[in-house]
Design a protein around this motif. Sequence first.
Motif: not given
Length: 666
Positions: A82-83, A71-73, A37-40, A5-8
Amino acid sequence: MTQLPILVPAANLAKSPSNVRTVGDPVADAQLEANIAVKGVRQNLIGVPVSRKKGHYRIIAGGRRLDAVHRLIEKGVFDADYQLAVLVLGNAKDAIETSLEENFFNLTMNPADTCRAFQDIIESEKKTPEDVAKRFGLTERFVRSRLRLADLADPIFEALRNGEITLNVAVAYASNSDRTKQAEVFELLKDGYYRANVNEIKRQLVEDTYVGSDPKALLVGRDAYIEAGGRVDLDLFTDSTTERWIDGDLLNRLVADKLAAAAEALREREGLAEVRIIPSTHVTYNDTWDLRPLKGDTPELTAEQQARLEEIEAEIEAANEAWEDADEDGQTEQANRVEMLEAEYRAIEKPAPVLSEEQKAGALAYVVIGHDGQPRLHEQLYVAPVDEPDDEESGDQVEGEDDDDDDDDDVVAAPGKPAYSQRLSQELAEMKSELLRVHIASDPRFALDLGTFWMVDKATRHSGGFDLATELKADKPYSGLTGYQSGTLAAEEWGKIDEGLDRSWTEGGDVCQRYDAFCALPDEVRAAWLAWAIARTLHAVVAGKTGEAMIDHLGTKLEIDVAAWWRPTANNYFDRVSKAAILTHIEEIGGKELSSRYGGSKKHDLATSAEKIFGGTVPIEAELREAALAWVPDVMRFGTPVTAPEAVPANDESVTDAGDDLQQAA
């Protein structure tokens, strides 16, 4: 080579039109968002590149997670950059198939696994139910309900894990935190007709329990109940009035003690012959059906009372006139005033009857529990019954008594035996017949022979058959004890037999279809129905009445051990016979030395002591205890009364020490 996987940045990600999930669940989405929201986001998304837009991807698996992050953003919980980890597919043609695999093979967790998972988080991470609720977007009530499921009795929890019971059934069992009671009810219902009936499960679980606002609970008090070892079933949503007190037997004993003390105080204060206790808010017909009400003299009204009645009439008339001219609030006030005046008028016009001191000295009263939890004297008094002397002792016939035998006599007595009231005689007969019914229902071969005989014997007679103590049809016989429940071991066993019957054939449709379904049952199932049907026809026969010989003969053939199935208690026996009879029974097992030690006891205390003696619940000398546990009154025996157990020798140590132990335990 395996692709990683890559970070996007989340801003470069959008849901693909190829995503097969089109219908959402707002509640589930909110729970997922709270957890992220707590654990990502701990799982990578799966996406395909967007043509002509380098570094942008359309997500075909993980769209709900992506929506939650967006929604959290917006809410400021996550930064705008956030990636997310994205596994990029090389071939966009696999998009729909991959999305289907992601959603189609998703398996909802077993409720049992969820319960234990919540429990493990709380124990290992030192979290609270509130912390778990926030992490998973759940209500605290939901988390606590699942934690209660984790504490279910082992057989019930395993049944939930294995899919043998539904979540609703498990929740019903969790309504009572007493795991022992849970297991008992589960064992009783698991193979029966009501195994999945949530209401029946809850009803069984709350039997012999009480809420904090129950008059019995108010009488004893929470502190006294807990100090005596009582348990309270608490959760976040109960208060002192709705919490459930689990140990009903303990509460009933405490209630009996408090009512007995109140009854004795009232008896001395009012000068009554006898005061009985009723651990309820009212006196029923069954409690007084063989008693004669005591009628006092209605006092004449005094001049002051007559004058007050005239004043009240004038005040009522004035209030009614004022009502016509008043506004809505004024009319309500005047109506209330009229109601109070009318109540006062009735109280003066019909004063309570006055009893003479002589009448009180021969009166029987009842103490009940008020709705506020306070003991109160029931308003109706009765003529206190007295034990009639034996004919040989008195030599005279009681005035007004008939020489002939009468089936409606108020007592059942034999020379040298205690006199039983009509009510107690009927109750003892009912309990004796219960023993016989249970043993017949437990022995299908015996029941088959007996049932066949009952039917053909009656059929070959022109009339009669009452000496068989049964009905030709399998109808439950009439009992004069309205609402009576014995609470004996035999009654519990009958309930288990009844619940264990296969009732599948009753759902077969019309009568012919039900008949065919019944005939298709295995032999042992139909035999169990036959035994049940025959056993339930058995009459309760009062001692000395027609049919008693047959009852005793059957009990003898079945070799019923009455002492193992039925023990005399204060409620079902000792409180119902005279003090002299109780002392006689104690003498039968321990001699005069033991009975004399209780001669000065009050009636209620003596009955309580006798229950413990004959129940074997006090530490006493082995021979004395064995004799006590083997004793039952002759009226409860099947067949010819046996010789009473030989009294334990009244030596200076064994009987004396045993008597001291018994008095201390009582």
